[in-house]
Design a protein around this motif. Structure first.
Motif, mmCIF file in Angstrom:
data_model
loop_
_atom_site.group_PDB
_atom_site.id
_atom_site.type_symbol
_atom_site.label_atom_id
_atom_site.label_comp_id
_atom_site.label_asym_id
_atom_site.label_seq_id
_atom_site.Cartn_x
_atom_site.Cartn_y
_atom_site.Cartn_z
ATOM 1 N N ALA A 48 1.018 -1.354 0.064
ATOM 2 C CA ALA A 48 -0.079 0.079 -0.032
ATOM 3 C C ALA A 48 0.847 1.440 0.054
ATOM 4 O O ALA A 48 1.942 1.343 0.577
ATOM 5 C CB ALA A 48 -0.971 0.073 1.112
ATOM 6 N N VAL A 105 1.088 5.288 1.293
ATOM 7 C CA VAL A 105 0.603 5.921 2.496
ATOM 8 C C VAL A 105 1.148 7.243 2.112
ATOM 9 O O VAL A 105 2.446 7.698 1.904
ATOM 10 C CB VAL A 105 1.200 5.604 3.878
ATOM 11 C CG1 VAL A 105 0.638 6.551 4.915
ATOM 12 C CG2 VAL A 105 0.548 4.210 4.009
ATOM 13 N N VAL A 112 -3.694 6.271 3.854
ATOM 14 C CA VAL A 112 -3.579 5.201 2.651
ATOM 15 C C VAL A 112 -4.454 5.993 1.245
ATOM 16 O O VAL A 112 -5.320 6.227 1.270
ATOM 17 C CB VAL A 112 -4.282 4.019 2.727
ATOM 18 C CG1 VAL A 112 -4.129 2.919 1.670
ATOM 19 C CG2 VAL A 112 -3.569 3.305 4.006
ATOM 20 N N VAL A 164 -3.780 0.900 -2.700
ATOM 21 C CA VAL A 164 -3.432 -0.450 -2.244
ATOM 22 C C VAL A 164 -3.492 -1.474 -3.485
ATOM 23 O O VAL A 164 -4.098 -1.359 -4.524
ATOM 24 C CB VAL A 164 -4.737 -0.978 -1.137
ATOM 25 C CG1 VAL A 164 -4.765 -0.334 -0.027
ATOM 26 C CG2 VAL A 164 -5.979 -0.934 -1.933
ATOM 27 N N GLU A 189 -8.263 2.420 0.797
ATOM 28 C CA GLU A 189 -7.858 3.809 0.561
ATOM 29 C C GLU A 189 -8.650 4.747 1.336
ATOM 30 O O GLU A 189 -9.972 4.584 1.784
ATOM 31 C CB GLU A 189 -8.325 4.417 -0.948
ATOM 32 C CG GLU A 189 -7.273 3.829 -1.786
ATOM 33 C CD GLU A 189 -7.683 4.335 -3.365
ATOM 34 O OE1 GLU A 189 -8.059 5.378 -3.237
ATOM 35 O OE2 GLU A 189 -7.401 3.620 -4.193
ATOM 36 N N ALA A 223 0.918 -4.985 3.435
ATOM 37 C CA ALA A 223 0.149 -3.846 4.141
ATOM 38 C C ALA A 223 -0.844 -4.626 5.048
ATOM 39 O O ALA A 223 -1.071 -4.052 6.003
ATOM 40 C CB ALA A 223 -0.673 -2.989 2.990
#
Ligand SMILES: [Zn+2]
Ligand SMILES: [Zn+2]
Length: 353
Positions: free
Chosen positions: A28, A30, A70, A73, A82, A133
């Motif tokens: 993921a 960030v 996030v 992903v 997200e 993640a």
């Protein structure tokens, strides 16, 4: 995206545009809202720790204490979406090895130290990629801001795991914390919250003042006394039950062991410098005679973050109390430079990228 990139050890980081990361199938991305600057970054900046199998290379983005949102992903990620507000533990694990399976993700057999190896670029950048993640991201509860979380950083997690899980702090136990940088000040605050009587030791009065604010009942300026262990033994009438080397140099480690009462517990959380390269002389005969325990402690397992969050939510722990200032990406180099002479007090947190 903007990032602070290491180009040469101990030289100013270069602020430049680099490619933003794309998520791997299990990873993921960030968007970083805050990231603490800590002594581990300083070690990476110096090029320390090749004796641990870690040596930062040119092109490395440091920064291992991020919190944020996030923004992307991978296809195979199931539990992270997200928009989730997350923290990223600094010792990323694989989630499948025997250590991770038993809940010890902090000692994962395939540990990936965020921001110290090329494969896992760090968070002194607008965005950071987090592999695996589902295992490695921790959702933040309401009421814990990104700056709070960056204040928790690796120091709070490390100190909490050391004092609450590895050692055994009981009500009224004397706890001597040697070294009052970020991890040491966090340890003072946590040991106080756990019911210990805290003695803080450092060379700088302003750090000791901060330690008093955070709950230390006694302080010792090591510059002003001939024998730190003797001072601790005087205050405690025999020695501390628990002592921590929160710095990682020979003097603080030896002082910590020396300040213990019989059957005391020494916790080593500070990792050493070029000077020691992981080797410290210790009074082993005295440790045998006194049944002294020597405990290593590393980070905190990802499965136990909720304990700390509950204490933050009720105000028992105040991570923002160790945050000294918020800074921009271009200020990181100056903070690292100041750490060489131990001139930072508390934790600077980057919140402008
Ligand atoms: Zn693992
Ligand atoms: Zn850190």
């Amino acid at each position: 995206m903007r990032a602070a990139v290491l180009e040469e050890h101990a030289a100013p980081l270069s602020i430049k545009d680099v490619d933003a990361p794309d998520p791997t199938p299990t990873g993921a991305v960030v968007e970083v809202e805050a990231c603490g600057v800590c002594r581990s970054d300083w070690h990476g900046w110096q090029g320390d720790w090749e004796w641990l199998g870690i040596e930062t290379q040119p092109g490395q983005i440091l920064g291992h204490e991020p919190a944020g949102r996030v923004v992307a992903v991978g296809d195979e990620v199931e539990g992270i979406n997200e928009g989730d507000h997350v923290a990223v533990p600094f010792n990323l694990g694989d989630g499948v090895c025997p250590q991770c399976q038993r809940g010890h993700s902090n000692t994962c057999e395939n540990v990936m130290p965020l921001g110290f190896i090329q494969e896992v670029q760090g968070a002194f950048a607008e965005q950071v990629h987090v592999p695996i993640a589902d295992h490695n991201l921790v959702k933040l509860p309401d009421g814990v801001s990104s700056v709070d979380m960056a204040g928790l950083g690796c120091r709070f997690m490390t100190s909490f795991h050391a004092l609450a899980h590895r050692a055994d702090v009981g009500a009224g136990d004397w706890v001597a914390i040697h070294g009052c940088g970020g991890v040491g000040l966090s340890a003072v605050h946590i040991a106080d919250a756990l019911g210990g009587n805290v003695i803080a030791v450092d060379l700088k009065d302003e750090k000791l003042e901060k330690a008093r604010e955070l709950g230390a009942v006694e302080t010792i300026n090591a510059e002003d006394v001939d024998d730190v262990p003797l001072e601790v033994k005087g205050i405690t009438d025999g020695g501390a039950a628990i002592a921590m080397d929160a710095l990682g140099i020979e003097t603080t480690s030896q002082n910590s062991v020396g300040s213990l009462d019989t059957r005391g517990q020494h916790i080593q959380v500070g990792l050493t410098t070029q000077e020691e390269q992981g080797m410290i002389h210790l009074p082993t005969d005295a440790m045998v005679m006194g049944e002294i325990e020597f405990i290593g402690s590393l980070g905190m397992p990802v499965t136990r973050y909720d304990e700390i969050f509950r204490m933050v939510a009720t105000g028992k722990l105040r991570p923002s109390a160790v945050v000294s200032e918020t800074i921009g990406l271009e200020d990181v180099s100056d903070k690292l430079d100041a750490m060489t002479d131990f001139e930072t007090v508390g934790i600077p947190v980057v919140d402008e990228f």
